[in-house]
Design an enzyme around this catalytic site. Structure first.
Site, PDB file in Angstrom:
ATOM      1  N   CYS A   2      19.714  38.579  34.787  1.00 15.86           N
ATOM      2  CA  CYS A   2      18.570  38.133  35.580  1.00 15.86           C
ATOM      3  C   CYS A   2      19.065  37.188  36.673  1.00 15.86           C
ATOM      4  CB  CYS A   2      17.504  37.407  34.781  1.00 15.86           C
ATOM      5  SG  CYS A   2      16.805  38.385  33.463  1.00 15.86           S
ATOM      6  N   ARG A  27      22.449  41.184  39.358  1.00 11.07           N
ATOM      7  CA  ARG A  27      22.323  40.578  38.030  1.00 11.07           C
ATOM      8  C   ARG A  27      21.302  41.291  37.146  1.00 11.07           C
ATOM      9  NH1 ARG A  27      24.677  35.574  37.880  1.00 11.07           N
ATOM     10  NH2 ARG A  27      23.490  35.075  36.014  1.00 11.07           N
ATOM     11  N   TRP A  75      16.772  41.695  34.205  1.00 11.60           N
ATOM     12  CA  TRP A  75      17.416  42.641  33.302  1.00 11.60           C
ATOM     13  C   TRP A  75      16.699  42.460  31.970  1.00 11.60           C
ATOM     14  CZ3 TRP A  75      20.198  42.693  28.691  1.00 11.60           C
ATOM     15  CH2 TRP A  75      20.860  43.893  28.399  1.00 11.60           C
ATOM     16  N   ASN A 101      16.029  33.168  32.740  1.00 11.17           N
ATOM     17  CA  ASN A 101      17.195  33.989  32.429  1.00 11.17           C
ATOM     18  C   ASN A 101      17.692  33.548  31.064  1.00 11.17           C
ATOM     19  OD1 ASN A 101      19.589  35.472  32.467  1.00 11.17           O
ATOM     20  ND2 ASN A 101      20.693  33.949  33.668  1.00 11.17           N
ATOM     21  N   GLY A 102      17.859  34.485  30.140  1.00  5.52           N
ATOM     22  CA  GLY A 102      18.338  34.124  28.808  1.00  5.52           C
ATOM     23  C   GLY A 102      17.371  34.614  27.746  1.00  5.52           C
ATOM     24  N   GLU A 484      40.524  51.578  31.102  1.00  5.63           N
ATOM     25  CA  GLU A 484      39.767  51.077  32.254  1.00  5.63           C
ATOM     26  C   GLU A 484      39.237  52.252  33.089  1.00  5.63           C
ATOM     27  OE1 GLU A 484      38.412  48.458  33.079  1.00  5.63           O
ATOM     28  OE2 GLU A 484      38.164  48.489  35.230  1.00  5.63           O
ATOM     29  N   LYS A 488      35.237  52.868  33.775  1.00  6.84           N
ATOM     30  CA  LYS A 488      34.668  52.997  35.122  1.00  6.84           C
ATOM     31  C   LYS A 488      33.835  54.276  35.209  1.00  6.84           C
ATOM     32  CE  LYS A 488      35.040  49.725  36.643  1.00  6.84           C
ATOM     33  NZ  LYS A 488      35.777  48.670  36.052  1.00  6.84           N
ATOM     34  N   GLU A 491      30.468  53.962  33.176  1.00  4.78           N
ATOM     35  CA  GLU A 491      29.419  53.109  33.730  1.00  4.78           C
ATOM     36  C   GLU A 491      28.904  53.621  35.073  1.00  4.78           C
ATOM     37  OE1 GLU A 491      30.356  48.954  34.485  1.00  4.78           O
ATOM     38  OE2 GLU A 491      32.403  49.443  35.024  1.00  4.78           O
ATOM     39  N   HIS A 507      47.207  62.561  16.523  1.00  5.08           N
ATOM     40  CA  HIS A 507      46.548  62.019  15.320  1.00  5.08           C
ATOM     41  C   HIS A 507      45.042  62.250  15.376  1.00  5.08           C
ATOM     42  CE1 HIS A 507      50.312  60.225  14.083  1.00  5.08           C
ATOM     43  NE2 HIS A 507      50.464  59.812  15.337  1.00  5.08           N
ATOM     44  N   LYS A 610      25.481  42.805  36.197  1.00  2.00           N
ATOM     45  CA  LYS A 610      26.822  42.305  36.475  1.00  2.00           C
ATOM     46  C   LYS A 610      27.314  41.310  35.422  1.00  2.00           C
ATOM     47  CE  LYS A 610      30.448  41.720  39.143  1.00  2.00           C
ATOM     48  NZ  LYS A 610      31.453  42.782  38.957  1.00  2.00           N
TER      49      LYS A 610
END
Ligand code: M6R
Length: 615
Positions: A2, A27, A75, A101-102, A484, A488, A491, A507, A610
């Protein structure tokens, strides 16, 4: 997550707040809302979806002009991304507005209590209780800052709150516990925001708010106290980047701009850290050499991309310092009762400096007596503030949700720490350190070279747009690079993507190989540990024999891979440990282009934000 903005000054609060929200949309983008104080009252508008939806709403139903206001980009945590759950939340009389926010952990009990006293709460959020509690407290004190202090003392959890009250038309009040909030100090105007990017167009002078503090903002004053009302000490600082750094600069997406900025980000992270005698000077670490000599274990904690940077760092740290190094997902760390003591150095890596899992991990480490060194990109954020030492990456603001330039600079910063440890502990000779620094200094140019040759990678990405799965293989430092690359792709392209250590192939994962399945293989240098190179060339043959379409990332001059590569992506020759700094770049470009080809939002992928400021 947020984004929050507050403004008190002489401009149109609506314009300032909406512009601030635009810069904070990274955010969270589930909904957006704004409240403005005007004509003795409070006017609010909010809308589910991106900020553009709110802007459209405001065009049809403009808010009255006022010069005090707050805004929010969300968010979602408690309650779905609907108009009703969007912030700001108001009390029943519509005199108080609050954004948050939180997570307020005890909101259910507070909600029941409010309902008993006759309050009607409409949304499914935890935030709405705060608007009602503030209204009650304000009715006895007629002082919003005091009401906020009273309310905060009743809240459990992590929260940044920003509120206005129609009876105090020139005041914005903020409160902070665990989530970020910074003050922007202007001339005859002041700002509050989750991130300086929201007000950088107006001022570069900022104040960090500490834990459990309340700030009262008027156009000419900023007053900070703790939750008890005691005046608090604050730390003013100057933001050393300007508004252009927070803009797209002609690129279609922030991610493309940030990929292109990597050569500079890497160079800037090295800048000023090497003395004329070739020795590393990390004075800013604020950690005495004596302590660094005494440590007998290093534990790296981080999440997501930062975790991958930590995985790479482990190879260099152990190789250069001979100190055992563990790397752990911050979200798992404190739950398994890790063995820590005063001789353990915990390294917390975070771009934002606000990731809650990483913050909790470092708090746990400090409680056990360990020293914590933060590697962070955001000046004054919570993680470096709560650490014993900090080394900043100088990547500049990273806005795209998918981390790119922060990753490269995290690896560089970890390497600087490793070399510095080698220097103070005497496991590396001065000339060896100078040699590695020289090689690191060349990386910037090599990343530039990679960026110049990316058209075939983009073409390849477009050709794979209808695939469902892509696998990534790597070994040694190439293994975290493979992870990585897969992250990428997940997402950004919303594809099934998985990274494996190539040695694990037989394996289990080899069962996934089928005709035409794209498999990206990061090949170690044949000049370093050539045995690893040879083994991975065998792996490429094994998967190709089973129908895989091989996409091979190999250094210039590596001819052994040529017969087995359906697609060959060349990267410059680098020393073994530095290869991730060049090998990751094509994978970033690949994911970005695939996302574009699939019509996805590159900078704001679905369901993500983010910084993850809730656990
Ligand atoms: O701000 P941080 O570096 O602490 O963030 C950690 C992760 O949330 C972050 O790297 C995330 O994985 C990125 N979206 C990956 O691109």
């Amino acid at each position: 997550m947020c984004g929050i903005v507050g403004y008190a000054g002489g401009r149109s609060a609506l314009d300032v707040v909406v512009a601030g929200l635009r810069r904070l949309e990274y955010r969270g983008y589930d909904s957006a809302g704004i409240a403005v104080l005007a004509d003795g009252g409070l006017a609010a508008a909010k809308k589910a979806g991106k900020l553009a939806n709110l802007e459209e709403l405001l065009e049809g139903q403009p808010l009255p002009a006022g010069s005090t206001g707050i805004g929010h980009t969300r968010w979602a945590t408690h309650g779905g991304p609907t108009d009703l759950n969007a912030h700001p939340h108001l009390d029943n009389a519509g005199r108080v507005a609050v954004v948050h926010n939180g997570i307020i952990e005890n909101f259910a009990a507070l909600r029941a209590e409010l309902a008993e006293r006759g309050h009607a709460l409409e949304s499914e959020t935890d935030t709405e209780v705060v608007a009602h509690l503030l209204a009650e407290q304000f009715s006895s004190s007629a002082d919003l800052a005091e009401a906020m202090r009273q309310v905060c003392r009743r809240l459990d959890g992590a929260f940044t709150l920003v509120a206005v009250h129609a009876d105090e038309p020139d005041v914005v009040v903020g409160a902070r516990r665990n989530s970020p909030l910074v003050v922007g100090v202007g001339q005859g105007e002041n700002f509050l925001a989750s991130d300086v990017a929201a007000f950088i167009a107006y001022t570069r002078e900022a104040i960090e708010l500490g834990q459990d503090q309340v700030v009262e903002l008027r156009r000419d004053t900023v007053t900070v106290t703790d939750f008890e009302g005691k005046p608090a000490e604050v730390r003013p600082y100057h933001v050393d980047w300007d508004v252009s750094a927070a803009e797209k600069g002609g690129y279609d997406y922030f991610m493309l701009k940030e990929i292109a900025e990597q050569p500079k980000a890497v160079a800037d992270t090295l800048l000023g850290r090497i003395g004329t005698d070739g020795r590393l000077t990390l004075d800013e670490l604020r950690m005495p050499d004596r302590l660094l000599r005494e440590i007998d274990k290093i534990v790296i904690v981080a999440c997501g991309t930062a975790f991958h940077a930590g995985m790479i760092a482990k190879y260099a740290i152990e190789h250069w310092t001979r100190v055992p190094c563990e790397v752990e997902l911050a979200s798992e760390f404190r739950y398994r009762d890790p063995i820590l003591d005063q001789r353990t150095l915990v390294v917390a890596i975070s771009q934002s400096g606000e990731t809650m899992d990483t913050l909790m991990a470092l708090r746990h480490a400090r409680e056990q007596g360990s020293k914590v060194l933060a590697i962070c990109n955001t000046n004054g954020s919570t993680i470096p503030r709560e650490s014993d030492a900090v080394l900043y990456t100088h990547a500049g603001p990273e806005v795209a949700v998918a981390s790119t330039k922060a990753f490269l600079t995290q690896v560089v910063a970890c390497y600087l720490v490793a070399l510095y440890l080698g220097q103070v502990r005497g496991t590396k000779w001065g000339d060896e350190i100078t040699g590695v620094i020289r090689e690191l200094s060349e990386i910037s140019t090599q990343v530039e070279q990679v960026l110049e040759t990316m058209e075939p990678v983009r073409e390849l990405a477009r050709s794979l747009k209808d695939k469902n799965t892509v696998l990534f293989l790597g070994r040694h430092v190439g293994y975290p690079v493979a992870l990585e690359g897969a992250l990428k792709l997940k997402e950004l392209a919303y594809m099934h993507a998985e990274g494996f250590a190539a040695g694990e192939l037989k394996h289990g994962p080899i069962a996934l190989i089928e005709k035409d399945l794209p498999v990206v293989v990061v090949v170690p240098s044949p000049r370093g540990r050539s045995v690893l190179h040879d083994k991975i060339v065998s792996n490429i043959q094994e998967i190709r024999a089973r129908g895989a379409r091989t996409i091979v990332i190999a250094e210039e001059g590596d001819e052994a891979v040529v017969p087995y590569a359906d697609h060959l992506i060349r990267i410059p020759r680098t020393p073994v440990l530095l290869q991730p700094l060049v090998a990751t770049v094509p994978l970033q470009v690949f994911a970005c282009e695939l996302a574009t080809a699939r019509g996805n939002e590159v900078d704001q992928p679905r369901n993500l934000a983010k910084s993850v400021t809730v656990e």
